[in-house]
Design an enzyme around this catalytic site. Structure first.
Site, short mmCIF file in Angstrom:
data_model
loop_
_atom_site.label_atom_id
_atom_site.label_comp_id
_atom_site.label_asym_id
_atom_site.label_seq_id
_atom_site.Cartn_x
_atom_site.Cartn_y
_atom_site.Cartn_z
N ASP A 27 7.48 -7.64 1.04
CA ASP A 27 7.48 -6.29 1.60
C ASP A 27 6.26 -5.58 1.00
O ASP A 27 6.36 -4.92 -0.04
CB ASP A 27 8.77 -5.56 1.24
N GLU A 50 7.08 -8.61 6.30
CA GLU A 50 7.42 -7.54 7.24
C GLU A 50 6.17 -7.10 7.97
O GLU A 50 5.13 -6.87 7.37
CB GLU A 50 8.04 -6.36 6.49
N ASP A 66 12.39 -2.11 -2.88
CA ASP A 66 11.33 -3.03 -2.48
C ASP A 66 11.78 -4.48 -2.55
O ASP A 66 11.49 -5.28 -1.66
CB ASP A 66 10.09 -2.81 -3.35
#
Length: 171
Positions: A7, A66, A137
């Site tokens: 991420d 992502e 996160d």
């Protein structure tokens, strides 16, 4: 199969490493590279170095990341894109990288593309049997890895289901 989920962020980059064997997912590592205190160029270097070390240490077979969402703030989108680029450059050329949209990740884990962050984090903890609270996160990175594991398994099952039809059609 070991999967590294990422991420990327310009201040914090979450990571999560899982092993998947069939339908069983096992947590290997998770955390966050916090580079917020560094100068902008140094942040990118620290993201690259930190993730290169993680890849070397955990030897993932695949990496899932992502996909960048469209931002109204061009400066924020540029910084996020730079962080994402630094993260992807840390992945050696022989390791495949897969991208997933935030809505697809939420849909895979919670069943709704409009799920809230806390719902995604709860499902990550449930699916991986994690008893402690995760940083946002790390939870997001693990969600990307779990999403990829599910997508991968569905792809294998779909190919297996289609194989008899293809053989029959070839006759």
């Amino acid at each position: 199969m070991r999967i590294l989920g990422l991420d990327p962020g310009s201040r914090r980059t979450g990571f999560g490493v899982i092993d998947c064997r069939g339908g069983v997912l096992t947590l290997c590592a998770h955390g966050c590279l916090n580079v917020a205190g560094a100068a902008p160029a140094a942040r990118l270097r620290l993201i690259f170095q930190g993730l290169a070390e993680l890849v070397s240490q955990h030897a993932p077979a695949e990496v899932a990341v992502e996909r960048v969402f469209v931002s109204r703030n061009a400066d924020s989108a540029l910084k996020l894109g730079q962080a994402r680029g630094a993260a992807l450059c840390a992945v050696p050329g022989g390791i495949p990288v897969f991208e997933y949209a935030p809505r697809a990740i939420k849909l895979a884990l919670v069943g709704s593309g409009a799920a809230e962050k806390f719902q995604v984090a709860h499902m990550v903890r449930t699916l991986l049997g994690i008893g402690v609270r995760l940083s946002a996160d790390a939870a997001d990175a693990l969600a990307v890895a779990v999403c990829h594991a599910h997508a991968r398994r569905l792809s294998v099952l779909a190919r297996a289901a289609l194989a008899p039809r293809a053989r029959q059609a070839a006759r």
